[in-house]
Design an enzyme around this catalytic site. Structure first.
Site, mmCIF file in Angstrom:
data_model
loop_
_atom_site.group_PDB
_atom_site.id
_atom_site.type_symbol
_atom_site.label_atom_id
_atom_site.label_comp_id
_atom_site.label_asym_id
_atom_site.label_seq_id
_atom_site.Cartn_x
_atom_site.Cartn_y
_atom_site.Cartn_z
ATOM 1 N N GLY A 18 0.782 -1.225 0.000
ATOM 2 C CA GLY A 18 0.000 0.000 0.000
ATOM 3 C C GLY A 18 0.811 1.271 0.000
ATOM 4 N N SER A 19 0.519 2.196 -0.892
ATOM 5 C CA SER A 19 1.227 3.469 -0.939
ATOM 6 C C SER A 19 0.599 4.349 -1.999
ATOM 7 C CB SER A 19 2.712 3.252 -1.208
ATOM 8 O OG SER A 19 3.422 4.449 -0.989
#
Length: 227
Positions: free
Chosen positions: A185-186
């Site tokens: 996630g980013s």
């Protein structure tokens, strides 16, 4: 199909899950507890496989368009001062990836890599305004035939602790091809010329190598802007 960056963790997870299932089958006599452990182990394996999936994407290469480099949701569209490379105003489009999104980074345009740099940094949540300049990140600039130089930046978040970047200065790259990977996630920021037309909206979901993010502005015979 799974991304090569996940091969090691998938293999390790598979052996651990297999050991838990087999071990619980003989070591745990309580049926509901044994079944619960086995189900949890299988769910963990499925989640790992889901995270490292790498669907085949064949971009319809177009010099007049910038394609989304990742799957996710558009969280920023604004004019900003880009301070690392251009040191002038650019249009920024930011795409946030949740843990359930495909995490492959793909080249948003065809061209040659002019700049590629890794920056160590913090792990602020990916939607934090300062994450683009303070978090662990990589910055890549591609020289394109129609847009000139464009910049994209892979940014680590609170969970993403490893960014993989394949772009090297001097490489000739093709739109839609694998450019790297961000684990857990980013977000990815794009910095584009002021005279391009942004073709997405805030909170729009985009698909890497498929959704057009920006286009070259064209005018018809009547002087009306078209894309």
């Amino acid at each position: 199909m799974f991304h090569k960056e996940g091969q090691k963790i998938i293999l390790i997870t598979f052996f651990i899950v297999s050991a838990l299932i087999l071990g619980s089958q003989y070591a745990i006599e309580i049926p509901w507890l044994r079944l619960g452990i086995q189900l949890i182990a299988v769910v963990i394996l499925i989640l790992i496989l889901q995270f490292f999936r790498n669907p085949t994407r064949r971009a319809n290469k177009n010099f007049d368009e910038i394609l989304a480099p990742v799957d996710g949701k558009v969280v920023v569209i604004e004019e900003v001062e880009e301070t690392e490379f251009f040191k002038d105003k650019r249009k920024q489009v930011s795409i946030f990836m949740s843990p359930t999104n495909v995490h492959v980074t793909r080249y948003p345009a065809s061209g040659s890599v002019k700049y590629s740099k890794y920056h160590p940094g913090k792990y602020l949540v990916a939607w934090h305004p300062k994450s683009s300049t303070e978090n662990e990140r990589t910055t890549v600039v591609i020289r394109t035939p129609k847009f000139g130089d464009i910049l994209y930046r892979q940014i680590a978040g609170a969970l993403a602790r490893r960014i993989v970047n394949y772009a090297e200065e001097g490489d000739n790259v093709q739109q839609g091809e694998d450019a790297g990977f961000i684990k857990f996630g980013s977000r990815v920021d794009l910095f584009l010329p002021l005279d391009c037309a942004i073709t997405v909206k805030l909170n729009q979901k985009v698909i890497g190598a498929e959704t057009c993010i920006a286009a070259v502005v064209k005018r018809n015979e009547e002087g009306e802007i078209t894309y």
